[in-house]
Design a protein around this motif. Structure first.
Motif, mmCIF file in Angstrom:
data_model
loop_
_atom_site.group_PDB
_atom_site.id
_atom_site.type_symbol
_atom_site.label_atom_id
_atom_site.label_comp_id
_atom_site.label_asym_id
_atom_site.label_seq_id
_atom_site.Cartn_x
_atom_site.Cartn_y
_atom_site.Cartn_z
ATOM 1 N N PRO A 72 -15.305 -1.511 0.775
ATOM 2 C CA PRO A 72 -15.994 -2.040 -0.400
ATOM 3 C C PRO A 72 -17.362 -2.646 -0.074
ATOM 4 O O PRO A 72 -17.543 -3.276 0.965
ATOM 5 N N TYR A 77 -1.305 11.787 -3.417
ATOM 6 C CA TYR A 77 -2.330 10.786 -3.737
ATOM 7 C C TYR A 77 -3.713 11.370 -3.494
ATOM 8 O O TYR A 77 -4.602 11.276 -4.338
ATOM 9 N N ARG A 100 -6.732 11.519 -6.106
ATOM 10 C CA ARG A 100 -7.931 10.774 -5.736
ATOM 11 C C ARG A 100 -9.147 11.693 -5.819
ATOM 12 O O ARG A 100 -10.200 11.295 -6.321
ATOM 13 N N ILE A 113 -7.561 -5.598 -5.341
ATOM 14 C CA ILE A 113 -7.882 -7.011 -5.576
ATOM 15 C C ILE A 113 -9.340 -7.183 -6.018
ATOM 16 O O ILE A 113 -9.671 -8.173 -6.658
ATOM 17 N N LEU A 114 -10.198 -6.217 -5.687
ATOM 18 C CA LEU A 114 -11.616 -6.369 -6.049
ATOM 19 C C LEU A 114 -11.918 -5.921 -7.474
ATOM 20 O O LEU A 114 -13.067 -6.002 -7.922
ATOM 21 N N PHE A 165 -1.023 0.325 -9.171
ATOM 22 C CA PHE A 165 -2.129 0.872 -8.393
ATOM 23 C C PHE A 165 -3.445 0.347 -8.941
ATOM 24 O O PHE A 165 -3.877 0.697 -10.045
ATOM 25 N N ARG A 191 -3.337 6.871 0.781
ATOM 26 C CA ARG A 191 -3.871 8.056 1.473
ATOM 27 C C ARG A 191 -2.908 8.765 2.407
ATOM 28 O O ARG A 191 -3.181 9.887 2.818
ATOM 29 N N TYR A 238 -17.138 1.476 -3.559
ATOM 30 C CA TYR A 238 -16.370 1.762 -2.352
ATOM 31 C C TYR A 238 -17.057 2.923 -1.670
ATOM 32 O O TYR A 238 -17.038 4.047 -2.164
ATOM 33 N N SER A 298 -4.986 -12.255 2.061
ATOM 34 C CA SER A 298 -5.055 -11.500 3.313
ATOM 35 C C SER A 298 -5.844 -12.201 4.408
ATOM 36 O O SER A 298 -5.620 -11.965 5.582
ATOM 37 N N TRP A 299 -6.800 -13.065 4.006
ATOM 38 C CA TRP A 299 -7.674 -13.693 5.008
ATOM 39 C C TRP A 299 -7.439 -15.190 5.143
ATOM 40 O O TRP A 299 -8.212 -15.885 5.798
ATOM 41 N N TYR A 340 -14.874 -11.346 -0.026
ATOM 42 C CA TYR A 340 -15.619 -10.121 -0.344
ATOM 43 C C TYR A 340 -16.815 -10.418 -1.244
ATOM 44 O O TYR A 340 -17.873 -9.813 -1.111
ATOM 45 N N PHE A 399 -12.975 5.802 -6.300
ATOM 46 C CA PHE A 399 -11.813 4.927 -6.326
ATOM 47 C C PHE A 399 -11.760 4.055 -7.598
ATOM 48 O O PHE A 399 -10.704 3.862 -8.184
ATOM 49 N N ARG A 425 0.822 -1.221 0.000
ATOM 50 C CA ARG A 425 0.000 0.000 0.000
ATOM 51 C C ARG A 425 0.853 1.268 0.000
ATOM 52 O O ARG A 425 0.453 2.285 0.584
ATOM 53 N N GLN A 426 2.008 1.187 -0.663
ATOM 54 C CA GLN A 426 2.908 2.348 -0.654
ATOM 55 C C GLN A 426 2.327 3.560 -1.380
ATOM 56 O O GLN A 426 2.719 4.697 -1.111
ATOM 57 N N HIS A 466 1.869 -5.756 6.785
ATOM 58 C CA HIS A 466 0.559 -5.520 6.152
ATOM 59 C C HIS A 466 0.654 -4.117 5.566
ATOM 60 O O HIS A 466 1.722 -3.495 5.626
HETATM 61 C C1 CP3 Z 1 -7.924 -7.084 1.171
HETATM 62 C C2 CP3 Z 1 -7.367 -6.156 0.086
HETATM 63 C C3 CP3 Z 1 -8.099 -5.133 -0.589
HETATM 64 N N1 CP3 Z 1 -7.212 -4.554 -1.479
HETATM 65 C C4 CP3 Z 1 -5.974 -5.129 -1.393
HETATM 66 C C5 CP3 Z 1 -6.050 -6.165 -0.420
HETATM 67 C C6 CP3 Z 1 -4.950 -7.116 -0.061
HETATM 68 C C7 CP3 Z 1 -3.928 -6.511 0.822
HETATM 69 C C8 CP3 Z 1 -4.430 -6.190 2.230
HETATM 70 O O1 CP3 Z 1 -4.785 -7.092 2.957
HETATM 71 O O2 CP3 Z 1 -4.452 -4.975 2.529
HETATM 72 C C9 CP3 Z 1 -4.771 -4.851 -2.178
HETATM 73 C C10 CP3 Z 1 -4.514 -3.480 -2.642
HETATM 74 N N2 CP3 Z 1 -5.297 -2.360 -2.539
HETATM 75 C C11 CP3 Z 1 -4.677 -1.297 -3.104
HETATM 76 C C12 CP3 Z 1 -3.452 -1.733 -3.675
HETATM 77 C C13 CP3 Z 1 -2.589 -0.817 -4.528
HETATM 78 C C14 CP3 Z 1 -1.174 -0.885 -4.545
HETATM 79 C C15 CP3 Z 1 -0.435 -0.562 -3.275
HETATM 80 O O3 CP3 Z 1 -0.206 -1.498 -2.483
HETATM 81 O O4 CP3 Z 1 -0.001 0.600 -3.099
HETATM 82 C C16 CP3 Z 1 -3.329 -3.099 -3.354
HETATM 83 C C17 CP3 Z 1 -2.188 -4.050 -3.668
HETATM 84 C C18 CP3 Z 1 -5.153 0.083 -3.179
HETATM 85 C C19 CP3 Z 1 -6.308 0.511 -2.362
HETATM 86 N N3 CP3 Z 1 -7.472 -0.172 -2.059
HETATM 87 C C20 CP3 Z 1 -8.314 0.610 -1.344
HETATM 88 C C21 CP3 Z 1 -7.692 1.884 -1.159
HETATM 89 C C22 CP3 Z 1 -8.322 3.079 -0.473
HETATM 90 C C23 CP3 Z 1 -9.240 3.736 -1.435
HETATM 91 C C24 CP3 Z 1 -9.324 5.218 -1.243
HETATM 92 O O5 CP3 Z 1 -8.423 5.947 -1.671
HETATM 93 O O6 CP3 Z 1 -10.356 5.657 -0.692
HETATM 94 C C25 CP3 Z 1 -6.446 1.832 -1.790
HETATM 95 C C26 CP3 Z 1 -5.430 2.933 -1.928
HETATM 96 C C27 CP3 Z 1 -9.689 0.235 -0.888
HETATM 97 C C28 CP3 Z 1 -9.865 -1.127 -0.325
HETATM 98 N N4 CP3 Z 1 -9.529 -2.302 -0.932
HETATM 99 C C29 CP3 Z 1 -9.797 -3.374 -0.112
HETATM 100 C C30 CP3 Z 1 -10.398 -2.854 1.058
HETATM 101 C C31 CP3 Z 1 -10.853 -3.692 2.230
HETATM 102 C C32 CP3 Z 1 -10.449 -1.459 0.915
HETATM 103 C C33 CP3 Z 1 -11.080 -0.470 1.881
HETATM 104 C C34 CP3 Z 1 -10.251 -0.258 3.088
HETATM 105 C C35 CP3 Z 1 -9.147 0.715 2.821
HETATM 106 O O7 CP3 Z 1 -9.476 1.805 2.344
HETATM 107 O O8 CP3 Z 1 -7.987 0.388 3.108
HETATM 108 C C36 CP3 Z 1 -9.539 -4.786 -0.444
#
Ligand code: CP3
Length: 347
Positions: A96, A35, A39, A77-78, A74, A30, A90, A210-211, A155, A45, A26-27, A326
């Motif tokens: 999500p 970013y 955004r 997974i969904l 960027f 937010r 989202y 992740s789960w 999910y 999203f 998640r590098q 994580h």
């Molecule tokens: C379970 C899972 C998800 N997404 C992801 C996972 C597996 C890794 C983990 O366990 O964290 C993987 C993921 N999600 C995102 C990336 C992008 C690349 C990176 O790592 O920088 C990656 C590799 C961006 C994102 N995915 C999401 C955001 C936030 C969206 C926003 O900007 O509002 C980002 C940057 C949204 C997202 N996506 C997901 C959730 C539950 C949420 C909402 C919670 C949250 O906001 O963290 C599902």
């Protein structure tokens, strides 16, 4: 720079490098003001994930600041359930929300034939990032990714984010035939999705489970290790050498079996995994990745430094990629990430 000279690719291929290469889950996100600006410009999203200019720019933002050895596409997974036609949004502050799939009718509404056309913008992002890295950061490796079938199914079946995914785990016991069909569909679509990312320019691929750690040992073998192994076989047929990373989060001691059986060359450790134990138990040819606590990076200072140094000490001499246990969290001060990069680079 020659492809094979990139430090991350070398470490993922089993070389012990010191200092180790690093990137952070998640590098892009937010915690970075740049970013939040893009955004806001994109609106929602999903639009951000499907607008190649913006998604490519967001992918490159942390590389410009910190020079990570890996740039992760960027996306989310969904985006695979989205590409399969499942309704997804989202919701601000809620995470999500999906129209849950719990029966045969829900399953048969999915459209595997639509994945390829629907992922076109994501593949264009991959190509743009690869070109951007060649111009701006030639030592940085582009990582493509997907969720593992079980985690994505969490999910798809529960229909929302959560901490225990009870509906999904119950469905796997009550109707393993239906659940198995969903998992197989996800295995096939994930192979197609990851191979398309590789074709578009991804140089390494990561599977986020992740789960996985919510599953009993028997269910973990069936729904985490076996699907991961099937995906690895599918990828290897077309791309025998592309580095693969698996992240069976919260697997505990089952990480050893995952490392032996899933077929990935690199296994990512979560925050709770003792790196000294993993170094001793996981086969020495497997590269390990991880596992600094994301909260240590929020804290920063001496506490973060001590944690990072103890991980580095445990991994010295083996193929290793420094990362978090994580994803990085939104309250992380960007200057703490810069300080962490300095600690890693001094080994
Ligand atoms: C379970 C899972 C998800 N997404 C992801 C996972 C597996 C890794 C983990 O366990 O964290 C993987 C993921 N999600 C995102 C990336 C992008 C690349 C990176 O790592 O920088 C990656 C590799 C961006 C994102 N995915 C999401 C955001 C936030 C969206 C926003 O900007 O509002 C980002 C940057 C949204 C997202 N996506 C997901 C959730 C539950 C949420 C909402 C919670 C949250 O906001 O963290 C599902």
């Amino acid at each position: 720079m020659e492809h094979a000279q990139k430090p991350l690719l070398r470490a993922l291929s089993g070389e012990a490098l010191w200092p180790p290469p690093f990137w952070l889950m998640r590098q892009a996100g937010r915690y970075l003001p740049e970013y939040r600006e893009l955004r806001a410009q994109a609106g929602d999203f999903i639009s951000l994930c499907t607008t190649p200019e913006l998604a490519a720019e967001v992918t490159l933002q942390p590389i410009r600041r910190y020079g990570m050895d890996g740039a992760i596409l960027f996306s989310d997974i969904l985006m695979l359930p989205w590409a399969l036609g499942q309704e997804l949004r989202y919701a601000e502050g809620e995470g999500p929300l999906l129209a849950p799939i719990r029966d045969a009718a829900g399953l048969s509404a999915l459209r595997p034939d639509m994945v390829r056309p629907n992922i076109a913008p994501i593949l264009e992002t991959v190509a743009r990032v690869r070109a951007g890295l060649a111009a701006e950061a030639p030592r940085t490796t582009l990582i493509g990714f997907a969720g593992s079938p079980f985690t994505v199914a969490c999910y798809m079946v529960d229909g929302k984010g959560g901490k225990d995914f009870a509906e999904t785990r119950r469905l796997a016991y009550v109707d393993p035939l239906l659940f198995g069909k969903l998992i197989r569909l996800l295995v096939d679509s994930t192979v197609e999705y990851l191979l398309a990312q590789a074709e578009a320019g991804a140089e390494a691929l990561m599977l986020f489970d992740s789960w996985a750690g919510l599953l009993s040992p028997a269910q973990f073998r069936r729904w985490s290790i076996e699907p991961a192994a099937a995906i690895v076989r599918g990828i290897r047929k077309a791309r025998p050498d592309i580095p693969l990373i698996g992240f069976p989060r919260l697997a505990g001691p089952l990480i050893v079996e995952y490392a032996d059986r899933a077929g990935v060359g690199t296994v990512a450790m979560d925050t709770g995994m003792d790196p000294r134990w993993a170094a001793a138990q996981v086969a020495p040819g497997v590269t390990l990745q991880g596992n600094l606590d994301p909260q240590a990076v929020v804290a920063g200072g001496a506490a973060m430094e001590a944690e990072a140094r103890s991980i580095l000490a445990a991994m010295r001499g083996r193929p290793f990629v420094f990362n978090l246990g994580h994803g990085i969290v939104p309250p992380t001060p960007p200057e703490h990430v810069a300080a962490l990069a300095r600690v890693i680079r001094t080994g």
